[in-house]
Scaffold this active site. Structure first.
Site, PDB file in Angstrom:
ATOM      1  N   ILE A 514      40.857  38.425  41.840  1.00 53.66           N
ATOM      2  CA  ILE A 514      39.753  38.307  40.875  1.00 53.66           C
ATOM      3  C   ILE A 514      39.303  39.659  40.337  1.00 53.66           C
ATOM      4  O   ILE A 514      38.383  39.739  39.534  1.00 53.66           O
ATOM      5  CB  ILE A 514      38.554  37.582  41.506  1.00 53.66           C
ATOM      6  CG1 ILE A 514      38.087  38.286  42.777  1.00 53.66           C
ATOM      7  CG2 ILE A 514      38.885  36.128  41.785  1.00 53.66           C
ATOM      8  CD1 ILE A 514      36.850  37.686  43.402  1.00 53.66           C
ATOM      9  N   GLY A 518      40.323  51.349  41.439  1.00 51.17           N
ATOM     10  CA  GLY A 518      40.786  52.473  42.223  1.00 51.17           C
ATOM     11  C   GLY A 518      40.678  52.253  43.718  1.00 51.17           C
ATOM     12  O   GLY A 518      41.426  52.824  44.502  1.00 51.17           O
ATOM     13  N   PHE A 519      39.736  51.396  44.142  1.00 51.62           N
ATOM     14  CA  PHE A 519      39.592  51.122  45.562  1.00 51.62           C
ATOM     15  C   PHE A 519      40.620  50.117  46.055  1.00 51.62           C
ATOM     16  O   PHE A 519      40.870  50.017  47.237  1.00 51.62           O
ATOM     17  CB  PHE A 519      38.190  50.575  45.860  1.00 51.62           C
ATOM     18  CG  PHE A 519      37.112  51.596  45.747  1.00 51.62           C
ATOM     19  CD1 PHE A 519      37.094  52.687  46.593  1.00 51.62           C
ATOM     20  CD2 PHE A 519      36.115  51.478  44.805  1.00 51.62           C
ATOM     21  CE1 PHE A 519      36.101  53.640  46.504  1.00 51.62           C
ATOM     22  CE2 PHE A 519      35.115  52.429  44.705  1.00 51.62           C
ATOM     23  CZ  PHE A 519      35.116  53.507  45.561  1.00 51.62           C
ATOM     24  N   GLY A 520      41.185  49.320  45.166  1.00 51.49           N
ATOM     25  CA  GLY A 520      42.148  48.306  45.555  1.00 51.49           C
ATOM     26  C   GLY A 520      41.853  46.992  44.872  1.00 51.49           C
ATOM     27  O   GLY A 520      40.986  46.894  44.011  1.00 51.49           O
ATOM     28  N   LYS A 536      38.030  42.618  49.560  1.00 53.70           N
ATOM     29  CA  LYS A 536      38.515  43.809  48.869  1.00 53.70           C
ATOM     30  C   LYS A 536      39.475  44.559  49.784  1.00 53.70           C
ATOM     31  O   LYS A 536      39.139  44.921  50.915  1.00 53.70           O
ATOM     32  CB  LYS A 536      37.337  44.721  48.496  1.00 53.70           C
ATOM     33  CG  LYS A 536      37.738  45.954  47.691  1.00 53.70           C
ATOM     34  CD  LYS A 536      36.538  46.870  47.484  1.00 53.70           C
ATOM     35  CE  LYS A 536      35.506  46.234  46.597  1.00 53.70           C
ATOM     36  NZ  LYS A 536      35.928  46.192  45.184  1.00 53.70           N
ATOM     37  N   ASP A 632      29.936  55.615  40.809  1.00 57.55           N
ATOM     38  CA  ASP A 632      30.799  54.811  39.939  1.00 57.55           C
ATOM     39  C   ASP A 632      30.016  53.666  39.306  1.00 57.55           C
ATOM     40  O   ASP A 632      30.417  52.505  39.368  1.00 57.55           O
ATOM     41  CB  ASP A 632      31.985  54.268  40.736  1.00 57.55           C
ATOM     42  CG  ASP A 632      33.112  53.774  39.832  1.00 57.55           C
ATOM     43  OD1 ASP A 632      33.115  54.139  38.641  1.00 57.55           O
ATOM     44  OD2 ASP A 632      33.969  53.019  40.307  1.00 57.55           O
TER      45      ASP A 632
END
Length: 865
Positions: A514, A518-520, A536, A632
């Site tokens: 979904i 950058g974190f995954g 996540k 961010d």
């Protein structure tokens, strides 16, 4: 007969004279009682100048009973008591208030002349007693200097103009009709307003969703104003925490209520209206269901008893079902047992106190309580192996609706085992004669062999543990988590730990993605209890050990705010990290605002989203125990729940990112359009970087389009304005750098042209102007000129005046706009994406994008966050 009539006439004349009440002042050698003034003013002997308040001996009940009268100050119109002197020592209706040159004393009755309350020793003789229109009762000397004031000795309430100083408290009453001092208290501390039950904290003012933290200076006092409630500092010049209320000149009072709630209410002319109340959840009140009562917040049955306990209605306490167990307990260790309360049962004190020990096994935690006579029970966290003791008083328990949220905490009640009936002395002589002789021989032998067997098993266990330790050191290299048990690190406050297989099943092997960044990647999942979650996956994180990881996750997991996405749990397998969040059913603001697939966000919805996001950031910056800079802030990280309630996500995750991944964080995730100028100049990064990013998001909320985008001619300025405006670079292609366009329209006062055209006139110039002015203040080039997020919230709510954008600190937008236009035209010739601020290439053929003002090299932003 005639003499009797004259005597009655004189007595009536004396009573009528003595019953006349006074205005504002009375003088020494004055005595008042309820009986003396009951006929003309129902016990009041003194009124303020404009009859706003009255003072006298009153009964809080309606029956004027014979022994519950208090010398009090009461608001006349509403009947609210704002101060009482002898609240713990009521007097009869013949009790008196005596004013002498030495001060005030309240006398029990006319016969005993025993004082139940009096003012302290004063520095000089009393000249007068005065009641002001603010409700303050003062003793004055002959120079009108105050010797004593009731405002300095509050009971359970404060009113407008009164200050509750640092260290002072408001104590709630026992009942609504019994104003004696109860167990609930509101205390002003250096950092907050605390609510306590029997000296145990259970709520803070900043926990309320309407409380805004403006600064971190030490608190000096609490005050009630015509526009709300505030904790003040720096000699009253700085607001620390405030609760904005509708401005009103009506009577307003803040009260520590007998029910355990802190309430601010206002008199609307007919009755008192509650404007603010905390805590909102009644189950957070420590004694709402009595001792060991279980609060479930259910309308049908809000209070019950845990399993194995039953209600003793007379004592208002839950007691053991078994007749062999009892409360209270003795201190004899051999006579104590523990009743487990089960999963999903929490206790208020564990959220406000530190555990007495970390890293304990459960039996050792029980042992600590068993040896402490004041200990009534324990709560034990399995993951961190933390031990909490409940001492002196046991309040109500709280039932967590979803046990998954509190699966790790287990509660135990300390109970006494009742000793069985002892046989009569005559029978004791025969007990030994019936004991089998063979048992006397076999028991010592069996005990000897049992000790040998236990010793053998212990040696074998030690050998296995040594082997496992050596094996783990061989497998786990520096920088990796390995496969060891994270529970071996005793970090308090860790959220739920999921197994990898659990999350595989919940996400159907990570089937439905979904989101990504950058974190995954982010996947939708369903837990066994049908709860929807977002999972996540984080790779290449920057943490180099399990303990560091646990510490960071504990910090993030313990943050609670209505505008922040809740972290439900985590999982770690090797170098892979998974975080489990609550699921937001409306997705991100980015999709809702920019996709064009769903309904258009109305202006009020945009306003609420902007305000909620500001509140969430303000909490991160100044409401947490540790300041968190998001780094961010952008529409993708603002998620929307029911009724478009905004919740900020990915907060606190910058520390979980490696140096290599942090460069992707700034160049691949589309955040360069939101990066503050200090990222480029290598200046120190503070929370003001988040303020800048928020300002850019706010501009996009106004326009409904990304700040760096191409627009049709109908959405650009007219040709006439193009010639005089610096905002429309390369207008032949419809290019608009919106922040610069907003600056130009602000200078001309033409805010309505900035609004999303899809709103079709359903918004006013003034409404748009408010948000644009706030946004421009947030994007000042100089960080010190940007407001705090707490101040931004105040501007939205109207408690702080709107800021004025400083043009000299906004001129950099013209350079950004120029560089954006030049780079975009080059990219347009090369067939690049129109949204250059979001998809620039890293390769050498990116052309002009490397010279764009919105381009930031990765090495410039890979420093600490």
């Amino acid at each position: 007969m005639r003499s009797t009539f004259l005597l009655l006439l004189l007595l009536r004349l004396f009573v009528s004279v003595s019953c006349a009440y006074f205005t504002e002042f009375v003088y020494p050698n004055f005595t008042a009682s309820n009986l003396r003034f009951i006929s003309s003013s129902k016990g009041a002997f003194l009124f303020s100048r404009n009859s706003i308040y009255k003072a006298g001996l009153f009964s809080p009940g309606s029956d004027d009973s014979s022994f519950d009268f208090y010398f009090s100050v009461v608001h006349v119109d509403s009947g609210s008591t704002i101060w009482s002197s002898n609240r713990d020592s009521p007097v009869s209706n013949s009790g008196t208030m005596n004013l002498t040159p030495r001060g005030i004393s309240v006398i029990e009755d006319g016969k005993s002349q025993k004082p139940v309350w009096s003012t302290p020793v004063l520095s000089s003789p009393v000249y007068s007693l005065r009641l002001t229109d603010s409700g303050n009762l003062l003793l004055l000397d002959h120079l009108n200097v105050s010797l004593w004031e009731s405002f300095q000795f509050p009971t359970d309430s404060i009113v407008v103009g009164q200050r509750l100083m640092l260290g002072m408290s408001l104590s709630g009453s026992v009942l609504e009709s019994n104003i004696s001092t109860g167990d609930y208290k509101f205390l002003v501390s250096e950092s907050d307003g605390l609510m306590q039950w029997k000296e145990q904290n259970y709520w803070k003012l900043r926990m309320h969703t309407r409380a805004n933290v403006d600064s971190n200076f030490p608190v000096e006092y609490l005050t009630v104003t015509s526009s709300g409630l505030a904790l003040m500092g720096r000699n009253g010049t700085v607001v620390i925490i405030r609760v904005a209320l509708p401005p009103s000149s009506d009577f307003r009072v803040a009260k520590m209520d007998w029910s355990g709630k802190f309430i601010v209410s206002r008199f609307n002319g007919t009755h008192m209206v509650t404007e603010f109340s905390g805590p909102l959840d009644s189950c957070q009140i420590p004694f709402v269901c009595g001792k060991l009562g279980l609060c479930s917040a259910s309308e049908n049955q809000p209070c019950s008893c845990p399993d194995e306990l039953r209600l003793d209605a007379d004592e208002r306490v839950c007691v053991p079902v078994s007749n062999s167990l009892s409360l209270p307990v003795s201190c004899e260790a051999s006579n104590i047992t523990y009743l487990e309360l089960g999963l999903g049962v929490s206790y208020f004190s564990t959220h406000f106190t530190d555990p007495v020990e970390h890293g304990l096994e459960l039996p050792a935690c029980h042992d600590l309580c068993s040896k402490n006579c004041s200990c009534l029970g324990v709560f034990y966290e399995n993951t961190s192996r933390s031990c909490y003791l409940v001492k002196d008083s046991f309040g109500s328990l709280s039932l967590v609706r979803n046990s998954k949220d509190n699966h790790d905490l287990r509660g135990y009640v300390k109970l006494s085992i009742k000793k069985p009936n002892v046989q009569s002395p005559g029978n004791n002589n025969n007990r030994g004669s019936g004991f089998p002789l063979i048992a006397l021989v076999l028991l010592p032998c069996s005990g000897f062999f049992l000790l040998i067997a236990l010793g053998f098993l212990w040696c074998r266990r030690c050998a296995v543990m040594r082997y496992s330790s050596i094996r783990e050191k061989q497998v786990t290299r520096p920088g990796s988590f390995g496969s060891g048990d994270l529970g071996s690190f005793h970090i308090p406050g860790l959220p739920q730990k999921f197994e990898f297989e659990e999350l595989e099943t919940a996400t159907e092997n990570f089937k439905m993605q979904i989101g990504s960044g950058g974190f995954g990647a982010v996947y939708k999942g369903t837990l066994p209890d049908e709860t929807l979650v977002a999972v996540k996956k984080i790779t290449n994180h920057g943490l180099h050990g399990r303990q560091e990881f646990c510490t960071e996750i504990a910090i993030i997991g313990n943050i609670r705010h209505t505008n922040l996405v809740k972290l439900r749990g985590f999982c770690a397998r090797g170098r892979q990290l998974l975080l489990v969040y609550e699921y937001m059913n409306h997705g991100s603001l980015e999709k809702t605002l920019f996709s064009g697939n769903g309904p258009v966000l109305e202006w009020q919805e945009r306003f609420d989203i902007a305000l909620g996001t500001a509140r969430g950031l303000a909490y991160l910056h100044s409401g947490c125990d540790q300041k968190i800079i998001h780094c961010d802030v952008k529409p993708e990280n603002i998620l929307l729940h029911d009724h478009f309630q905004p919740k900020l996500s990915d907060f606190g995750l910058s520390k979980l990112l490696s140096q290599e991944e942090s460069s992707l964080f700034t160049t691949m995730r589309g955040t360069r359009g939101y990066l503050a100028p200090e990222w480029i100049t290598n200046a120190a990064i503070s929370e003001k970087a988040d303020v800048y990013s928020y300002g850019m998001v706010l501009l996009e909320l106004v326009s409904g389009r990304k700040n760096c985008s191409f627009r049709s001619r109908s959405n650009s300025v007219t040709e006439e304005n193009n010639q005089n405006s610096s905002s429309t670079m390369a207008t032949s292609s419809g290019l608009v750098y919106f922040p610069l366009y907003a600056l130009d329209m602000h200078e001309q006062g033409r805010y309505l042209e900035l609004a999303d055209p899809r709103l079709e006139g359903r918004v006013t110039n003034q409404e748009v102007g408010k948000l644009v002015r706030i946004a421009l203040c947030c994007v000042h080039e100089e960080p010190t000129l940007r407001p705090t997020m707490a101040a931004v919230v105040g501007m939205f709510e109207g408690s702080i005046p709107l800021g004025n954008p400083r043009m000299e600190s906004l001129n950099f937008l013209r350079f950004f706009g120029l560089r954006f236009a030049e780079s975009s035209m080059v990219e347009g010739q090369n067939g690049e994406s129109e949204n250059m601020g979001f998809h620039q290439r890293e390769s050498s053929n990116s052309g002009g994008s490397r010279h764009s003002a919105s381009y930031v090299a990765s090495q410039e932003v890979s420093g600490p966050r």
